[in-house]
Design an enzyme around this catalytic site. Structure first.
Site, PDB file in Angstrom:
ATOM      1  N   ASP A  56      -4.586 -11.744  -1.877  1.00 35.56           N
ATOM      2  CA  ASP A  56      -3.854 -10.541  -1.514  1.00 35.56           C
ATOM      3  C   ASP A  56      -4.798  -9.394  -1.181  1.00 35.56           C
ATOM      4  OD1 ASP A  56      -1.379 -11.663  -1.804  1.00 35.56           O
ATOM      5  OD2 ASP A  56      -0.993 -10.837  -3.794  1.00 35.56           O
ATOM      6  N   MET A  85       4.847   0.277  -6.713  1.00 29.83           N
ATOM      7  CA  MET A  85       5.177   0.500  -5.300  1.00 29.83           C
ATOM      8  C   MET A  85       6.217   1.607  -5.132  1.00 29.83           C
ATOM      9  SD  MET A  85       5.259  -3.558  -4.260  1.00 29.83           S
ATOM     10  CE  MET A  85       6.141  -4.002  -5.765  1.00 29.83           C
ATOM     11  N   LYS A 112      -0.261  -8.133   2.027  1.00 29.08           N
ATOM     12  CA  LYS A 112       0.946  -7.476   2.506  1.00 29.08           C
ATOM     13  C   LYS A 112       0.865  -6.027   2.054  1.00 29.08           C
ATOM     14  CE  LYS A 112       4.857  -9.791   2.335  1.00 29.08           C
ATOM     15  NZ  LYS A 112       5.032 -10.209   3.730  1.00 29.08           N
TER      16      LYS A 112
END
Length: 279
Positions: free
Chosen positions: A45, A182, A67
């Site tokens: 990641d 997030m 991502k």
């Protein structure tokens, strides 16, 4: 291929879904290091620290599968199927994910794809940023004098918007401490929603950016001032966000800051309540 003493051998055609922790390579588990030493291919990641990747074996191939919000990113289904493809080619496939693979890490989706295609796998948990990142900022997620429960949630759903599926009223009323992943993109909306549901505008809040790394930044603020203070400080993701009285503990528990600048930690932010009890 190096196998660490007493730890499992990484078999060809297998996939290991491994948590790399929040950044500091010292927080890697022994299983994670063992996997790095043996893997043929490491599909990693964006949030995996380069220092962790540097522990890979000399012949390992690194494949980026990050991502990041607002940037071109591979589709999750394509990543999952790539793991299947590599395993069927006889590779030892390490899927290395920031934090813990099963905590807002899509590890469950990838594991189910492996099951669907009959690919053997192992899960290696990692230190999640909502615990480890806050610990490096001197903020405990629980403290007996402030909270007996904590809620972990994500600030955006699969489409990138603030999740409607979260019972914001229930979280606001029932969770003394809220830890958000997030969440920076929608922090103004989230803060306003929590205040509307009954949280105090002056409730302490903290943002920990690039947690556990040399670039770690910590901003202490309140629910009412959060959006303006984040913009004024120029902070950007990745960040972990926490709301609740435990944020006040940082005045006494900022151990990393004390190590860096030689301060002596003496403050007692909760008064006599915060002293250790025998019970």
């Amino acid at each position: 291929m190096e196998v660490m003493d007493g730890l499992p051998r990484f078999e060809a055609g297998h996939v290991w879904l491994v948590g790399a922790g929040p950044g500091d390579p010292g927080l890697l588990t022994l299983h994670a290091v063992n996997a790095l030493k043996q893997a043929d291919v490491i599909v990693h990641d964006a949030l995996v620290n380069a220092e962790c990747l540097a522990l890979a074996g000399p012949g390992a191939v690194l494949e980026y599968a990050g991502k990041r919000g607002g940037k071109p990113s591979p589709k999750q289904r394509d990543i999952s199927l790539r793991l299947v493809e590599l395993a069927r080619a006889g590779k030892r496939v390490l899927r290395l994910k920031g934090g813990d693979p099963f905590v807002f890490g899509r590890g469950g989706e990838e594991a189910l794809t492996l099951v669907e295609h009959g690919v053997p796998f192992r899960i290696v948990p990692g230190v999640t940023a909502g615990i480890g990142g806050l610990a490096y900022a001197g903020i405990p997620v629980t403290h007996r004098e402030t909270n007996h429960n904590v809620t972990f949630l994500t600030g955006h759903d699969a489409t990138g918007v603030m999740p409607d599926a979260i019972d914001w009223a229930g979280v606001a009323r029932g969770s003394p401490v809220i830890v958000m992943y997030m969440a920076m993109k929608h922090i103004g909306t989230i803060s306003a929603r929590l205040i509307a549901e009954g949280r105090s505008p002056e409730e302490p809040m903290a943002f920990v950016c690039n947690a556990t790394t040399a670039q770690q930044q910590v901003l202490e603020t309140t629910l009412a001032r959060a959006e303006a203070d984040v913009a004024g400080a120029g902070l950007s993701p990745p960040a972990i966000v926490v709301v609740g009285e435990v944020v006040r503990m940082r005045a006494a528990l900022d151990w990393l800051g004390a190590l860096n600048d030689g301060r002596v930690l003496q403050s007692d932010p909760l008064g006599n309540r915060s002293r250790d009890r025998s019970a």
